[in-house]
Design a protein around this motif. Structure first.
Motif, mmCIF file in Angstrom:
data_model
loop_
_atom_site.group_PDB
_atom_site.id
_atom_site.type_symbol
_atom_site.label_atom_id
_atom_site.label_comp_id
_atom_site.label_asym_id
_atom_site.label_seq_id
_atom_site.Cartn_x
_atom_site.Cartn_y
_atom_site.Cartn_z
ATOM 1 N N LYS A 46 0.770 -1.269 -0.052
ATOM 2 C CA LYS A 46 0.057 -0.029 -0.079
ATOM 3 C C LYS A 46 0.756 1.229 0.076
ATOM 4 O O LYS A 46 0.801 2.018 -0.946
ATOM 5 N N ASN A 47 1.811 1.298 0.791
ATOM 6 C CA ASN A 47 2.648 2.512 1.000
ATOM 7 C C ASN A 47 3.548 2.684 -0.194
ATOM 8 O O ASN A 47 3.699 3.712 -0.800
ATOM 9 N N THR A 48 4.123 1.505 -0.715
ATOM 10 C CA THR A 48 4.799 1.510 -2.136
ATOM 11 C C THR A 48 4.065 1.967 -3.236
ATOM 12 O O THR A 48 4.329 3.089 -4.021
ATOM 13 N N ARG A 83 -1.252 15.893 -1.129
ATOM 14 C CA ARG A 83 -1.395 15.754 0.104
ATOM 15 C C ARG A 83 -2.511 14.914 0.461
ATOM 16 O O ARG A 83 -2.488 14.042 1.669
ATOM 17 N N ARG A 84 -3.644 14.853 -0.319
ATOM 18 C CA ARG A 84 -4.463 13.729 0.106
ATOM 19 C C ARG A 84 -4.263 12.317 -0.026
ATOM 20 O O ARG A 84 -4.462 11.385 0.697
ATOM 21 N N LEU A 85 -3.213 12.091 -0.962
ATOM 22 C CA LEU A 85 -2.625 10.733 -1.028
ATOM 23 C C LEU A 85 -1.700 10.458 0.234
ATOM 24 O O LEU A 85 -1.781 9.217 0.660
ATOM 25 N N MET A 86 -1.338 11.437 0.446
ATOM 26 C CA MET A 86 -0.227 11.276 1.958
ATOM 27 C C MET A 86 -1.409 10.813 2.965
ATOM 28 O O MET A 86 -1.164 9.842 3.853
ATOM 29 N N ILE A 90 -1.312 7.570 5.507
ATOM 30 C CA ILE A 90 -1.255 7.617 6.744
ATOM 31 C C ILE A 90 -2.443 7.006 7.529
ATOM 32 O O ILE A 90 -2.287 6.270 8.479
ATOM 33 N N GLN A 91 -3.885 7.372 7.171
ATOM 34 C CA GLN A 91 -4.885 7.064 7.657
ATOM 35 C C GLN A 91 -5.511 5.690 7.173
ATOM 36 O O GLN A 91 -6.511 5.130 7.628
ATOM 37 N N ASN A 92 -4.920 5.008 6.400
ATOM 38 C CA ASN A 92 -5.341 3.970 5.822
ATOM 39 C C ASN A 92 -6.988 4.005 5.222
ATOM 40 O O ASN A 92 -7.760 3.313 5.503
ATOM 41 N N ASP A 93 -7.109 4.978 4.461
ATOM 42 C CA ASP A 93 -8.369 5.561 4.079
ATOM 43 C C ASP A 93 -8.711 5.632 2.872
ATOM 44 O O ASP A 93 -7.973 6.133 1.865
ATOM 45 N N SER A 94 -9.396 4.460 2.309
ATOM 46 C CA SER A 94 -9.638 4.219 0.902
ATOM 47 C C SER A 94 -10.585 5.028 0.150
ATOM 48 O O SER A 94 -10.477 5.247 -1.119
ATOM 49 N N GLU A 95 -11.308 5.818 1.129
ATOM 50 C CA GLU A 95 -12.332 6.478 0.506
ATOM 51 C C GLU A 95 -11.619 7.873 -0.191
ATOM 52 O O GLU A 95 -12.108 8.601 -1.018
ATOM 53 N N ILE A 96 -10.429 8.229 0.621
ATOM 54 C CA ILE A 96 -9.460 9.312 0.048
ATOM 55 C C ILE A 96 -8.855 9.087 -1.350
ATOM 56 O O ILE A 96 -8.735 9.849 -2.093
#
Length: 129
Positions: A46-48, A83-86, A90-96
């Motif tokens: 996910k991070n990569t 910024r939203r991708l970051m 960080i938040q593990n938020d798939s909606e973003i």
């Protein structure tokens, strides 16, 4: 010819406009892969993948032609997506990730239309749309 050689050749022979389209498509691909990895709880992947999507957004930012007034409108949107991708990472938020994917897809689709219009103007092909 191998797939890798074909892909390398495609990039080397692409016009700047086509390269931008490839960047948008790559960004969408990495966002989707990041979302899939998030769903599978694969934090490393996910991070990569999200970081690769961010790198593409940053590349789009630094290569944007500042001579056009539209750059003043587009750069803040690129910054917002980055910024939203970051935050999604960080938040593990798939909606973003969904939100950013929609934005990148809109940019890509608009860019595709720009390329089609410029080709029509350059080559006089395509008739009326």
């Amino acid at each position: 010819m191998s797939i890798q050689a074909y892909q390398n050749n495609s990039v080397e022979t692409a016009s700047p406009g086509e390269l931008t389209l490839m960047l948008y498509n790559g960004c969408i691909k990495f966002i989707r892969a990041g979302k899939k990895a998030m769903d599978q709880k694969d934090i490393e992947q996910k991070n990569t993948k999200i970081q690769k999507a961010q790198a593409i957004i940053r590349e789009l930012m630094v290569t944007m032609n500042q001579d056009y007034a539209v750059a003043n409108d587009v750069l803040p949107l690129y910054d917002y997506m980055n910024r939203r991708l970051m935050e999604a990472n960080i938040q593990n938020d798939s909606e973003i990730l969904d939100e950013v994917e929609v934005l990148v897809t809109e940019f890509r689709d608009t860019w595709k239309q720009v390329l089609l219009q410029s080709r029509k103007a350059q080559y006089g092909t395509g008739g009326t749309a």
